[in-house]
Design an enzyme around this catalytic site. Structure first.
Site, PDB file in Angstrom:
ATOM      1  N   LYS A  91       0.818  -1.208   0.000  1.00 54.52           N
ATOM      2  CA  LYS A  91       0.000   0.000   0.000  1.00 54.52           C
ATOM      3  C   LYS A  91       0.861   1.273   0.000  1.00 54.52           C
ATOM      4  O   LYS A  91       2.080   1.195   0.048  1.00 54.52           O
ATOM      5  CB  LYS A  91      -0.966  -0.041   1.194  1.00 54.52           C
ATOM      6  CG  LYS A  91      -1.894  -1.275   1.165  1.00 54.52           C
ATOM      7  CD  LYS A  91      -2.943  -1.219   0.067  1.00 54.52           C
ATOM      8  CE  LYS A  91      -3.507  -2.551  -0.337  1.00 54.52           C
ATOM      9  NZ  LYS A  91      -4.458  -3.189   0.528  1.00 54.52           N
TER      10      LYS A  91
HETATM   11  C1  LIG Z   1      -5.470  -4.426   0.737  1.00 55.74           C
HETATM   12  C2  LIG Z   1      -6.946  -4.289   0.715  1.00 55.74           C
HETATM   13  C3  LIG Z   1      -7.756  -4.647   1.800  1.00 55.74           C
HETATM   14  C4  LIG Z   1      -7.226  -5.361   2.991  1.00 55.74           C
HETATM   15  O1  LIG Z   1      -6.203  -4.734   3.605  1.00 55.74           O
HETATM   16  P1  LIG Z   1      -5.376  -5.537   4.702  1.00 55.74           P
HETATM   17  O2  LIG Z   1      -4.703  -4.451   5.459  1.00 55.74           O
HETATM   18  O3  LIG Z   1      -4.419  -6.408   3.945  1.00 55.74           O
HETATM   19  O4  LIG Z   1      -6.330  -6.318   5.501  1.00 55.74           O
HETATM   20  C5  LIG Z   1      -9.104  -4.376   1.751  1.00 55.74           C
HETATM   21  N1  LIG Z   1      -9.669  -3.822   0.670  1.00 55.74           N
HETATM   22  C6  LIG Z   1      -8.938  -3.511  -0.414  1.00 55.74           C
HETATM   23  C7  LIG Z   1      -9.601  -2.900  -1.566  1.00 55.74           C
HETATM   24  C8  LIG Z   1      -7.565  -3.746  -0.437  1.00 55.74           C
HETATM   25  O5  LIG Z   1      -6.841  -3.435  -1.515  1.00 55.74           O
END
Ligand SMILES: *Cc1c(COP(=O)(O)O)cnc(C)c1O
Length: 404
Positions: free
Chosen positions: A203
């Protein structure tokens, strides 16, 4: 440096040529700097590695950045979404409208509460949920809308909030891609009662694993804190500090969703750089836009006026009518050029598990269209313009070779 540059007229590896680069370009590689490395080490030496003062500091920083009253750090965005539904009292018998063009975690958070995810198709160009499709899916059981700001491009929140108000629905924003996102001056996550963020390794900023919920409602914030840590009365971590012993009380069956100071050690140094990293990705983005102009594909549409696009993913759509191969072939061909790629996403309604949540009339032509054509290209503040050039050269080679 150990890169064998070739030209757009080269032969793709998959057809017997040489790779564009010798080292593999990892998709979504995080930018980690010396400050956070030192901070993690200092945390380890401090002996306080669980939830403590650094989590508290990261929460205050994040709330300030998002102009939110409260920010509650958790161990993932998945946890953030799950807790948000619980805090809003959504559960068995309820329906939540969301997009099929997302990661499973979005729908799973709804399912974990006992509620049912109801999918509303996305817009083909922005890949964001289409407000007109949301309206079609509202029933007496509908309790909430869960929009995702896809790739960091804001959803049309004015339309979504109008629908929510009219039908008395809660709004929970999936901001996993959207830390920096703004829509008409308001920060993503500040439209609904809660906004959920991710600091997963790919991210825009990272804590290894981690997430955050923001809200401006005191009672929701209290519930989030309690349910993120076993269901213990709030600020239980303080019982280990030096301002006197405090008993804890269980007020519910909560979860183990808390963030640790090890994770927050990364976050407190990453967050102040979030806009600098965005600026870097914006430059790389422009490079892609220019370099991919004459290929049989669509690049992401420009961002709408009066918005901030967080540019988390650069997703192209292949023009399959002009190619003799399909998307999966191109994915493989790029990997063989040593270019790491992603797919965001194969729409949730196309996965067997989610079929049980569909009704017989459900069709998602736009989500299906995107699912068959999309490729996410490497994009990270860590990448150089030369890396992006390699991706452009590789795509040129492959798509020119297999152009009809
Ligand atoms: C990465 C992601 C999540 C989950 O995030 P985590 O921190 O890995 O639980 C949820 N929704 C979307 C759209 C994502 O890209």
């Amino acid at each position: 440096m150990n890169r064998a540059r070739s030209t757009s007229s080269g032969i793709p590896v998959i057809a017997g040529g040489k790779p564009v680069r010798n080292d593999f370009l990892v998709f979504g590689v995080p930018q980690i700097e010396e400050d956070e490395i030192q901070e993690v080490v200092a945390t380890l030496r401090s002996g306080w590695i669980g939830t403590g003062p650094k989590v508290n500091r990261f929460e205050r920083q994040f709330a300030k950045y998002k102009n939110s009253q409260y920010a509650i750090a958790v161990n993932s965005c998945s946890a953030a979404l799950h807790l948000s539904f619980l805090a809003l009292g959504i559960g068995s018998g309820d329906e939540v409208i969301t997009t099929p063009m997302s990661f499973g975690a979005t729908a799973n958070a709804i399912i974990h509460t006992g509620a049912r995810p109801v999918f509303a198709d996305c817009d083909r160009k922005t890949m964001n949920i289409d407000p007109a499709e949301i309206v079609k899916k509202i029933t007496p059981r509908t309790k909430a809308i869960l929009p995702l700001h896809f790739a960091g491009r804001p959803c049309p929140m004015d339309s979504i909030m109008t629908i929510a108000k009219k039908h008395n629905l809660r709004v929970i924003e999936d901001c996993a891609h959207a830390i920096e996102t703004k829509f008409k001056g308001t920060s993503a996550g500040r439209f609904g009662e809660v906004g959920c963020f991710s600091f997963y390794v790919t991210k825009n900023i990272i804590t290894g694993e981690g997430g955050m919920v923001i809200t401006c409602d005191h009672s929701i914030a209290e519930k989030l804190k309690i349910f993120a840590l076993h269901g213990m009365s709030q600020d239980a971590w303080k019982r280990f500090s030096d301002d006197g012993y405090k008993h804890y009380t269980f007020v519910g069956a909560g979860y183990k969703y808390n963030m640790t100071d090890m994770q927050a050690s990364l976050g407190i140094h990453q967050l102040p750089r979030v806009d600098r990293y965005l600026e870097k990705r914006r430059l790389l983005w422009e490079r892609y836009d220019a370099g991919l102009r004459n290929l049989p594909l669509l690049t992401p549409p420009p961002s709408e006026p009066d918005t901030v696009h967080a540019r988390h993913l650069y997703t192209i759509l292949l023009d399959l009518d002009q190619l003799s191969v399909n998307r999966d072939f191109v994915l493989n061909a790029l990997t063989k050029e040593n270019i790491g790629v992603g797919v965001h996403y194969i729409a949730l309604h196309m996965h067997p598990f989610y079929k049980q949540f569909l009704s017989s009339e459900d069709r998602f032509p736009n989500a299906a269209y995107v699912s068959e054509r999309t490729i996410s290209l490497p994009l990270s503040a860590r990448l150089t313009e030369e890396d992006i050039e390699d991706v452009i050269v590789a795509l040129n080679k492959i798509l020119s070779h297999y152009r009809r």
